[in-house]
Design a protein around this motif. Structure first.
Motif, short mmCIF file in Angstrom:
data_model
loop_
_atom_site.label_atom_id
_atom_site.label_comp_id
_atom_site.label_asym_id
_atom_site.label_seq_id
_atom_site.Cartn_x
_atom_site.Cartn_y
_atom_site.Cartn_z
N SER A 1 1.63 8.93 6.12
CA SER A 1 1.62 7.37 6.02
C SER A 1 1.36 7.07 7.75
N ASN B 1 6.40 9.16 8.31
CA ASN B 1 6.05 9.97 7.45
C ASN B 1 4.60 10.43 7.77
N PRO C 1 0.24 5.62 0.97
CA PRO C 1 1.36 5.51 2.02
C PRO C 1 0.80 4.42 2.77
N PRO D 1 4.66 3.95 10.25
CA PRO D 1 5.62 4.71 9.46
C PRO D 1 5.51 6.23 9.93
N MET E 1 0.93 -1.13 0.08
CA MET E 1 -0.04 0.22 0.04
C MET E 1 0.92 1.20 -0.13
N SER F 1 4.21 11.30 0.92
CA SER F 1 3.71 11.12 2.13
C SER F 1 3.94 12.06 3.12
N GLY G 1 3.47 1.76 3.89
CA GLY G 1 3.98 0.60 3.41
C GLY G 1 4.66 -0.26 4.46
N PRO G 2 5.71 0.51 4.86
CA PRO G 2 6.29 0.01 6.20
C PRO G 2 5.24 -0.10 7.44
#
Ligand SMILES: Nc1nc2c(c(=O)[nH]1)N[C@H]1C(S)=C(S)[C@@H](COP(=O)(O)OP(=O)(O)OC[C@H]3O[C@@H](n4cnc5c(N)ncnc54)[C@H](O)[C@@H]3O)O[C@H]1N2
Ligand code: MOO
Length: 446
Positions: A348, A345, A296, A343, A294, A409, A298-299
């Motif tokens: 995010s 950001n 924003p 995350p 995905m 992000s 992702g992590p």
């Protein structure tokens, strides 16, 4: 790094939440504090409501067969809060007020306006004459219809009827209904205590002086505000700006999980040389880290982490309520905290809250989670990363989706002016004008 789908990670987070929900348990709260809480049980009506047949009007309780022109002796008053001592004798009337118990033997209530008695605070008359019976209140024989302006016992709900389902959030209207049935306390799901930790050596709290390369920390206040807006948490400690060192991060995680059931961390979960949050948390049993397909957001990291036993925590002597009251010194033996590592950001972190934290907080209450969804056409075209579910910040206007800014992000001001997130599926790389997009309306949109 492991790459999983959005649905797979959501399922993981909901599974962890369901496990913690069982440990959180329930508590009894007074009705006056029940608003917004989630009922732990089905609540049924202990009695009929209305509790007894009562008058819908200020007027006169009368027996059957009264017609326009009937004159009846008035035997007494029935103010609200009192009941007539015995049944209404045949051929008589009793002055009765709205909400007062309709006596046995009474068939109907004649509003004072239909009689020769003035409305308002006047002495009890000896007789009352019925001056008017409107056609819609007459039986075929012309007499006042039985039941006129009488609110029957159980008219609203009968004893045993379901008022609130287990897992339902109590509205102000539920609170009113439960009060009407004399219920002074409600069994509710215990709210998790939520802590927030922002990590990053570049961060300084807003209001503090900022050195070159530093930024003001904003995720902790935003995440705490988003969580508060759900009504699903008890506010716990918020730590803005812990340095990216293993000792600082580990110390903060231990301290905060010692005081919270849910810990949201922000930052330090990607591939950076100083991403200590992931490095520290990865060593804890039960934590998963990976990449969610995905953007924003992702992590991600998630897990149920055993809580370090604080020094001096006592076992409860009666063996009950192992969670104590959420304060210092509760017995933490065997307790786990849900840690969601988001995350750093800012966009995010906010999208991760909508995508994972909001459903998790509902699941912690055993509450069904429903998003406010809309499916609308895109006003303009835009691109989307291949293989990732994109959450575009948008405004919904004139039944169309208008994208705000780009995919970056870091675009916090655009995030703030969005009123929805539009979802672009992983297999779509270009959205054309007119393409339908599923949108999640943001709960706290301006
Ligand atoms: N080589 C790679 N670099 C990055 C990847 C990657 O896969 N490989 N992923 C990118 C993505 S996607 C994201 S999202 C971010 C996530 O990074 P972290 O969670 O480690 O976050 P940080 O590096 O700590 O910060 C990212 C960004 O956000 C600012 N930030 C962080 N915390 C706050 C806060 N509390 N308040 C305001 N702003 C914050 C920070 O200064 C950075 O600008 O990683 C990409 N990199
Ligand atoms: O996935 Mo990161 O969350 O783009 O910006």
């Amino acid at each position: 790094m492991t790459r999983v789908s959005y649905d797979a990670h959501l399922k993981r987070v909901l599974g962890l939440s369901a496990r913690l929900a069982a440990a959180l348990g329930q508590e009894t709260v007074p009705l006056t504090s029940a608003y917004g809480r989630v009922s732990a049980t089905e609540i049924t009506a202990p009695e009929d409501l209305p509790l007894f047949a009562n008058s819908q009007m200020d007027g006169f309780a009368v027996g059957p067969g009264v017609t326009c022109g009937s004159t009846l002796p008035v035997i007494g008053d029935i103010p609200a809060g009192q009941a007539l001592d015995g049944p209404l004798p045949p051929g008589t009337a009793a002055r009765i007020m709205t909400g007062a118990a309709v006596p046995e033997g009474a068939a109907a209530v004649v509003p004072v306006e239909w009689t020769d008695v003035p409305a308002g605070p006047v002495p009890l008359p000896e007789h009352v004459t019925v001056r008017d019976v409107p056609a819609e209140h007459r039986d075929p024989d012309g007499s006042l219809a039985a039941g006129t302006y009488v609110r029957p016992r159980g008219d609203d709900v009968p004893a045993g009827a379901t008022l609130v389902r287990a897992g339902e959030r109590l509205s102000a209207r539920h609170v009113g209904t439960l009060g009407s049935l004399g219920l002074a306390q409600v069994q509710v799901r215990r709210r998790p205590r939520l802590a927030v930790l922002s990590t990053g050596s570049e961060l300084v709290p807003p209001g503090s002086p900022r050195a070159a390369g530093q930024i003001w920390e904003s995720n902790s206040a935003m995440l705490a505000a988003l969580a508060a807006g759900t009504g699903d948490v008890e506010a716990g400690p918020v730590v803005a700006a812990v340095h990216d060192t293993p000792a600082a991060v580990a110390g903060a995680v231990d301290e905060l999980t010692g005081h919270a059931d849910v810990l949201l961390t922000s930052g330090g979960v990607s591939a950076g040389a100083f991403d200590e949050t992931k490095a520290v948390l990865r060593q804890r049993d039960g934590m998963w880290f990976g990449s969610v397909a995905m953007q924003p957001g992702g992590p991600q990291g998630a897990g149920l982490v055993p809580v370090a036993q604080p020094a001096g925590a006592d076992d409860p002597e009666d063996g009950s309520d192992h969670r104590g009251d959420g304060s210092h010194g509760r017995n933490d033996a065997g307790r786990e905290a849900l840690v969601l590592a988001l995350p750093g950001n800012p966009v995010s972190a906010a999208v991760s809250f909508e995508a994972f934290v909001r459903p998790a907080l509902a699941a912690l209450h055993g509450r069904a989670f429903r998003r406010r969804l809309r499916s609308l056409p895109a006003a303009e075209g835009f691109g989307s990363p291949a293989g990732k579910l994109q959450f575009a910040r948008v405004r919904l206007h004139d039944d169309a989706v208008y994208r705000l800014g780009g995919p970056g992000s870091h675009l916090v001001a655009h995030l703030a002016s969005a009123d929805a997130l539009a979802l672009v599926p992983p297999e779509v790389t270009a959205v054309a004008p007119g393409d339908r997009l599923e949108c999640w309306e943001l709960e706290d949109r301006g």
